[in-house]
Design a protein around this motif. Structure first.
Motif, PDB file in Angstrom:
ATOM      1  N   GLY A  54       0.900  -1.400   0.086  1.00 38.69           N
ATOM      2  CA  GLY A  54      -0.016  -0.213  -0.282  1.00 38.69           C
ATOM      3  C   GLY A  54       0.687   1.673  -0.349  1.00 38.69           C
ATOM      4  N   ASN A  55       2.098   1.192  -0.137  1.00 31.97           N
ATOM      5  CA  ASN A  55       3.184   2.392  -0.094  1.00 31.97           C
ATOM      6  C   ASN A  55       3.381   2.878  -1.636  1.00 31.97           C
ATOM      7  OD1 ASN A  55       4.987   3.584   0.295  1.00 31.97           O
ATOM      8  ND2 ASN A  55       6.494   2.583   1.477  1.00 31.97           N
ATOM      9  N   ALA A  56       3.263   4.189  -1.900  1.00 31.51           N
ATOM     10  CA  ALA A  56       3.047   4.267  -2.874  1.00 31.51           C
ATOM     11  C   ALA A  56       4.572   4.689  -3.666  1.00 31.51           C
ATOM     12  CB  ALA A  56       1.796   5.370  -3.177  1.00 31.51           C
ATOM     13  N   GLU A  57       5.269   5.240  -2.652  1.00 28.85           N
ATOM     14  CA  GLU A  57       6.876   6.082  -2.131  1.00 28.85           C
ATOM     15  C   GLU A  57       7.762   4.314  -3.098  1.00 28.85           C
ATOM     16  OE1 GLU A  57       7.786   8.898  -2.551  1.00 28.85           O
ATOM     17  OE2 GLU A  57       5.242   9.164  -2.216  1.00 28.85           O
ATOM     18  N   CYS A  58       8.440   4.506  -4.163  1.00 27.42           N
ATOM     19  CA  CYS A  58       8.825   3.491  -4.448  1.00 27.42           C
ATOM     20  C   CYS A  58      10.660   4.963  -5.273  1.00 27.42           C
ATOM     21  CB  CYS A  58       9.181   2.893  -5.188  1.00 27.42           C
ATOM     22  SG  CYS A  58      10.155   1.642  -6.351  1.00 27.42           S
ATOM     23  N   PRO A  59      11.486   4.243  -4.349  1.00 32.02           N
ATOM     24  CA  PRO A  59      12.677   4.691  -4.785  1.00 32.02           C
ATOM     25  C   PRO A  59      13.620   5.231  -6.660  1.00 32.02           C
ATOM     26  CG  PRO A  59      13.539   2.958  -3.668  1.00 32.02           C
ATOM     27  CD  PRO A  59      11.863   3.193  -3.681  1.00 32.02           C
ATOM     28  N   ASN A  60      12.755   3.780  -7.376  1.00 34.50           N
ATOM     29  CA  ASN A  60      12.932   3.132  -8.496  1.00 34.50           C
ATOM     30  C   ASN A  60      12.052   3.367  -9.578  1.00 34.50           C
ATOM     31  OD1 ASN A  60      13.702   2.081 -10.627  1.00 34.50           O
ATOM     32  ND2 ASN A  60      16.036   1.408  -9.808  1.00 34.50           N
ATOM     33  N   SER A  61      12.439   4.925 -10.627  1.00 33.02           N
ATOM     34  CA  SER A  61      11.069   5.179 -11.254  1.00 33.02           C
ATOM     35  C   SER A  61      10.652   3.943 -12.191  1.00 33.02           C
ATOM     36  CB  SER A  61      10.289   6.345 -11.456  1.00 33.02           C
ATOM     37  OG  SER A  61      12.061   6.700 -12.454  1.00 33.02           O
ATOM     38  N   ALA A  62      10.934   3.324 -12.757  1.00 33.89           N
ATOM     39  CA  ALA A  62      11.670   2.583 -13.259  1.00 33.89           C
ATOM     40  C   ALA A  62      10.589   1.279 -13.565  1.00 33.89           C
ATOM     41  CB  ALA A  62      12.284   2.254 -14.541  1.00 33.89           C
ATOM     42  N   ALA A  63      11.200   0.808 -12.504  1.00 31.04           N
ATOM     43  CA  ALA A  63      10.423  -0.407 -11.217  1.00 31.04           C
ATOM     44  C   ALA A  63       8.925   0.380 -10.980  1.00 31.04           C
ATOM     45  CB  ALA A  63      11.684  -0.627 -10.031  1.00 31.04           C
ATOM     46  N   ARG A  64       8.717   1.105 -10.362  1.00 28.57           N
ATOM     47  CA  ARG A  64       6.843   1.386  -9.660  1.00 28.57           C
ATOM     48  C   ARG A  64       6.826   1.699 -11.609  1.00 28.57           C
ATOM     49  NH1 ARG A  64       3.841   5.904  -9.945  1.00 28.57           N
ATOM     50  NH2 ARG A  64       2.166   5.603  -7.853  1.00 28.57           N
ATOM     51  N   SER A  65       7.183   2.077 -12.634  1.00 34.95           N
ATOM     52  CA  SER A  65       6.128   2.195 -13.529  1.00 34.95           C
ATOM     53  C   SER A  65       6.163  -0.052 -14.087  1.00 34.95           C
ATOM     54  CB  SER A  65       7.151   2.867 -14.576  1.00 34.95           C
ATOM     55  OG  SER A  65       7.307   4.248 -14.578  1.00 34.95           O
ATOM     56  N   ALA A  66       6.656  -0.494 -13.754  1.00 32.20           N
ATOM     57  CA  ALA A  66       7.080  -1.844 -14.589  1.00 32.20           C
ATOM     58  C   ALA A  66       5.906  -2.637 -13.876  1.00 32.20           C
ATOM     59  CB  ALA A  66       8.301  -2.250 -14.127  1.00 32.20           C
ATOM     60  N   VAL A  67       6.088  -1.680 -12.036  1.00 35.54           N
ATOM     61  CA  VAL A  67       4.938  -2.556 -10.935  1.00 35.54           C
ATOM     62  C   VAL A  67       4.060  -2.496 -11.558  1.00 35.54           C
ATOM     63  CG1 VAL A  67       4.241  -3.419  -9.053  1.00 35.54           C
ATOM     64  CG2 VAL A  67       6.833  -3.263  -9.431  1.00 35.54           C
ATOM     65  N   ILE A  68       3.299  -0.927 -12.453  1.00 34.25           N
ATOM     66  CA  ILE A  68       1.782  -0.704 -12.302  1.00 34.25           C
ATOM     67  C   ILE A  68       1.300  -1.286 -13.880  1.00 34.25           C
ATOM     68  CG2 ILE A  68       0.765   1.680 -13.037  1.00 34.25           C
ATOM     69  CD1 ILE A  68       2.325   3.057 -10.939  1.00 34.25           C
ATOM     70  N   ALA A  69       2.757  -1.227 -14.810  1.00 36.07           N
ATOM     71  CA  ALA A  69       1.911  -1.624 -15.927  1.00 36.07           C
ATOM     72  C   ALA A  69       1.606  -3.565 -15.800  1.00 36.07           C
ATOM     73  CB  ALA A  69       3.380  -1.748 -16.583  1.00 36.07           C
ATOM     74  N   GLU A  70       2.624  -3.840 -15.110  1.00 33.31           N
ATOM     75  CA  GLU A  70       2.626  -5.961 -14.521  1.00 33.31           C
ATOM     76  C   GLU A  70       1.204  -5.753 -13.924  1.00 33.31           C
ATOM     77  OE1 GLU A  70       3.652  -7.879 -16.878  1.00 33.31           O
ATOM     78  OE2 GLU A  70       5.135  -6.635 -17.865  1.00 33.31           O
ATOM     79  N   TRP A  71       1.585  -5.662 -13.037  1.00 31.80           N
ATOM     80  CA  TRP A  71       0.168  -5.713 -11.635  1.00 31.80           C
ATOM     81  C   TRP A  71      -0.464  -4.510 -10.630  1.00 31.80           C
ATOM     82  CZ3 TRP A  71       5.843  -6.893 -11.242  1.00 31.80           C
ATOM     83  CH2 TRP A  71       5.936  -8.113 -11.255  1.00 31.80           C
ATOM     84  N   GLY A  72      -1.002  -3.348 -12.040  1.00 28.97           N
ATOM     85  CA  GLY A  72      -1.257  -2.140 -11.466  1.00 28.97           C
ATOM     86  C   GLY A  72      -2.921  -2.871 -11.108  1.00 28.97           C
ATOM     87  N   ALA A  73      -3.397  -2.876 -12.038  1.00 28.63           N
ATOM     88  CA  ALA A  73      -4.763  -3.426 -11.837  1.00 28.63           C
ATOM     89  C   ALA A  73      -5.018  -4.504 -10.985  1.00 28.63           C
ATOM     90  CB  ALA A  73      -5.466  -4.571 -13.323  1.00 28.63           C
TER      91      ALA A  73
END
Length: 84
Positions: A54-73
């Motif tokens: 539930g933490n929206a903060e992620c120090p690596n923006s590329a990893a955060r974007s990948a997580v959203i793209a892959e598993w965001g839903a």
């Protein structure tokens, strides 16, 4: 156990819970996503665990974007919290 390996194990657990898949399937999915998004494996695993907590903060923006793209839903649906 190294922190990276611990994050990977936890990330596998997240996918097992969300997708009802096996450990091997979860591992392969994380590997595939890391390669596709060109993000280091342990960095992606850590970002997935962070997002699942539930933490929206992620120090690596590329990893955060990948997580959203892959598993965001999967991480934002109300079904995630159902017990049935």
């Amino acid at each position: 156990m190294t922190p990276g390996r611990q994050s990977l194990d936890t990330a596998e657990g997240v996918l097992i819970a969300l997708r009802h898949c096996t450990v091997d399937e979860a591992f392969r999915e994380i590997i595939r996503a890391a390669q596709q998004h060109q993000v280091p494996l342990f960095t992606l695993a850590d970002a997935l665990v962070t997002a699942a907590s539930g933490n929206a903060e992620c120090p690596n923006s590329a990893a955060r974007s990948a997580v959203i793209a892959e598993w965001g839903a999967l991480l934002t649906t109300p079904e995630r919290f159902s017990f049935g």
